[in-house]
Design a protein around this motif. Sequence first.
Motif, short mmCIF file in Angstrom:
data_model
loop_
_atom_site.label_atom_id
_atom_site.label_comp_id
_atom_site.label_asym_id
_atom_site.label_seq_id
_atom_site.Cartn_x
_atom_site.Cartn_y
_atom_site.Cartn_z
N TRP B 38 0.91 -1.01 -0.06
CA TRP B 38 0.02 -0.03 0.00
C TRP B 38 0.94 1.25 -0.15
N LEU B 39 1.88 1.18 0.69
CA LEU B 39 2.67 2.34 0.98
C LEU B 39 3.56 2.83 -0.20
N VAL B 40 3.97 1.64 -0.75
CA VAL B 40 4.92 1.86 -1.83
C VAL B 40 4.27 1.92 -3.28
N VAL B 41 3.39 0.98 -3.47
CA VAL B 41 2.83 0.86 -4.80
C VAL B 41 1.37 1.46 -4.86
N PHE B 42 0.40 1.31 -3.96
CA PHE B 42 -0.75 2.22 -4.05
C PHE B 42 -0.66 3.58 -4.01
N ILE B 68 -0.92 8.41 4.33
CA ILE B 68 -1.71 6.94 4.80
C ILE B 68 -0.68 6.23 5.80
N LEU B 69 0.30 6.86 6.10
CA LEU B 69 0.98 6.01 7.16
C LEU B 69 0.19 5.73 8.50
N PRO B 70 -0.44 6.75 9.05
CA PRO B 70 -0.86 6.30 10.17
C PRO B 70 -2.10 5.15 10.12
N GLY B 71 -2.81 5.28 8.89
CA GLY B 71 -3.97 4.57 8.52
C GLY B 71 -3.44 3.10 8.17
N LEU B 72 -2.21 2.97 7.62
CA LEU B 72 -1.44 1.73 7.51
C LEU B 72 -1.08 1.22 8.64
N CYS B 73 -0.55 1.94 9.49
CA CYS B 73 -0.30 1.31 11.08
C CYS B 73 -1.59 0.62 11.52
N CYS B 74 -2.57 1.56 11.50
CA CYS B 74 -3.92 1.06 12.06
C CYS B 74 -4.64 -0.19 11.18
N MET B 75 -4.16 -0.40 9.96
CA MET B 75 -4.47 -1.70 9.17
C MET B 75 -3.83 -2.80 9.64
N VAL B 126 3.99 -2.98 13.96
CA VAL B 126 3.80 -1.33 13.57
C VAL B 126 5.20 -0.80 13.47
N TYR B 127 5.89 -1.05 14.62
CA TYR B 127 7.28 -0.37 14.57
C TYR B 127 8.23 -0.54 13.25
N ALA B 128 8.02 -2.28 13.05
CA ALA B 128 8.99 -2.42 12.09
C ALA B 128 8.56 -1.81 10.84
N PHE B 129 7.10 -1.60 10.75
CA PHE B 129 6.82 -1.13 9.36
C PHE B 129 6.90 0.45 9.19
N ILE B 130 6.92 1.17 10.50
CA ILE B 130 7.35 2.51 10.34
C ILE B 130 8.88 2.71 10.03
N ALA B 131 9.47 1.85 10.77
CA ALA B 131 11.10 1.78 10.36
C ALA B 131 11.26 1.43 8.82
N LEU B 132 10.52 0.68 8.02
CA LEU B 132 10.61 0.27 6.85
C LEU B 132 10.29 1.85 6.04
N GLY B 133 9.14 2.48 6.67
CA GLY B 133 8.66 3.72 6.03
C GLY B 133 9.91 4.77 5.76
N LEU B 135 12.85 4.04 4.95
CA LEU B 135 13.48 3.76 3.71
C LEU B 135 12.81 4.41 2.42
N VAL B 136 11.51 4.60 2.36
CA VAL B 136 10.81 5.43 1.39
C VAL B 136 10.35 6.77 1.75
N ASP B 137 11.45 7.28 2.53
CA ASP B 137 11.12 8.75 2.89
C ASP B 137 9.81 9.20 3.40
N VAL B 138 9.17 8.16 4.01
CA VAL B 138 8.05 8.74 4.99
C VAL B 138 8.65 8.74 6.32
N GLU B 139 8.83 9.90 6.98
CA GLU B 139 9.65 10.27 8.06
C GLU B 139 8.94 11.02 9.07
N PRO B 140 8.01 10.30 9.87
CA PRO B 140 7.41 11.19 11.03
C PRO B 140 8.62 11.61 12.15
N PRO B 141 8.40 12.75 12.90
CA PRO B 141 8.98 12.93 13.73
C PRO B 141 9.62 11.87 14.93
N LEU B 142 10.63 11.93 15.27
CA LEU B 142 11.14 10.93 16.16
C LEU B 142 10.62 10.84 17.64
#
Lengths: 246, 265
Positions: B38-42, B68-75, B126-133, B135-142
């Motif tokens: 979802w994050l990369v392709v969609f 969509i990052l928070p939505g995907l975390c909730c997904m 979820v944290y593993a997913f955020i960490a991968l995010g 890598l594709v420049d989706v960077e929420p504040p630390l």
Amino acid sequence: MSIEVRDLSFRYGPRQALESVSFNLVAGQLNALLGPNGAGKSTLYALLTQLYAVQSGEILIAGEPISRQPRALKRALGVVFQQSTLDLDLSVLQNLEYHGALHGLSARDVRHRAQELLERMGLDDRLSDSIRSLNGGHRRRVEIARALLHQPSILLLDEATVGLDTAARQSINQHVRDLCRSRDLTVLWATHLIEEIAPHDPVLILHQGRIHADASAEEICTAHGVPTLADAFAQITAPQEVKACS
Amino acid sequence: MQLSPYTIAFTGILKREFLRFIHQRTRFLSALVRPLLWLVVFAAGFRAALGVSIIPPYQTYITYETYILPGLCCMILLFNGMQGALSMVYDREMGSMKVLLMSPLPRSWLLFCKLIAIALLSLAQVYAFIALGFLVDVEPPLIGLLTVLPALLLTAVMLGAIGLFLSARIRQLENFAGVMNFVIFPMFFLSSALYPLWKMRESSEWLYWVCSVNPFTHAVELVRFALYAELNLEALLITAGTTLVFTVLALLGFNPEQAAHSKGR
């Protein structure tokens, strides 16, 4: 300690699974519960273990209804279910620790007790092995050790030897009898394998949800005028089966 | 120090879930594939089609991926919560549940511990997913990674409780496909996970209304704001209230006989 069951009935929707079942377990002995598949044994176990709520009738422990002291019965009961409930990926000790934690035992207490229980079963060198690496007989022994971990006074085994070879069956049967003697443990041993029952064992025969015999194996044979319990069992269950087939 | 049996049981249940999780590493990794797609392709395909204006908590124009990052975390929490709750009831024909329910501790406490344990392990995903995010420049504040933790935990418990509540009642939901079609997809698509609600309102007023009463929408918004170290009080109250109601209903209504009856033993 023993269990008394009074007039217990249970139905799954329209189907009557148990009907007016009453009996007393003989304390400190292996009480056999004999019945063909579908007789209601597993339902009876689910009621005794309070997985199902009693619909009508009563279960008493030390003379007190379990509805008044549900936790006391769970503390007094050790259970080995028909289907294995071990976590295959976890080690023997991890499985025992999980059960111990659910009964409020610290990991240190569990380790101490597990060592002692498994030593008696010749499995004390397998504590760190995963359950998946054990054979069927050894898995059953682990389940029995687990059921005894919180030091219950009553042990319920539901077809605990199903799927095992003759040697493993006999060995587990003998082990449970030893436990009755050494720990004054009351055992309810559900089976459909008549050879697991000794002549002096108290026997309950459950068929189509009703108790058809409640006496020692010898007494049941005498009452039915047959030489073996297998004959008595066939006599008790056959007419119903003929009717069902016709 | 002598721990209470309640504490010992909780740590025992948590430890077991953790050990099972360790043994199911491949399942853990494969569960990350779905949100990553979802994050990369969609998101790559849709960012051109969907313009996102500046809406709180964002201070500037953001990419669709960021939205969509928070939505995907909730997904992730939604799938895990539903799957976990269903497996609690039907897994191996009550096999592992029997061990749990043979404890002399109150059933509601045991189930609550189990819900929390499943929720805590979902957080790792979820944290593993955020960490991968990253890598594709989706960077929420630390700092957001810390402040989002309670919001994620509350959401995970809410979804687990809803799953447990539904699975105990609705027989058709016994298989996961049923849950996907009737619970997960409607909850996910009728929320603010993939598009802001004002966009939805432009298309249809009644769809907007459905989205705004969906508790998942409020969970997503709670996570979205918390990820930027902000509190959305309305979302918190609705999510907490929903969690409380469904947890109580699920624990009180849990009935192991349901599985046996539905199998017609």
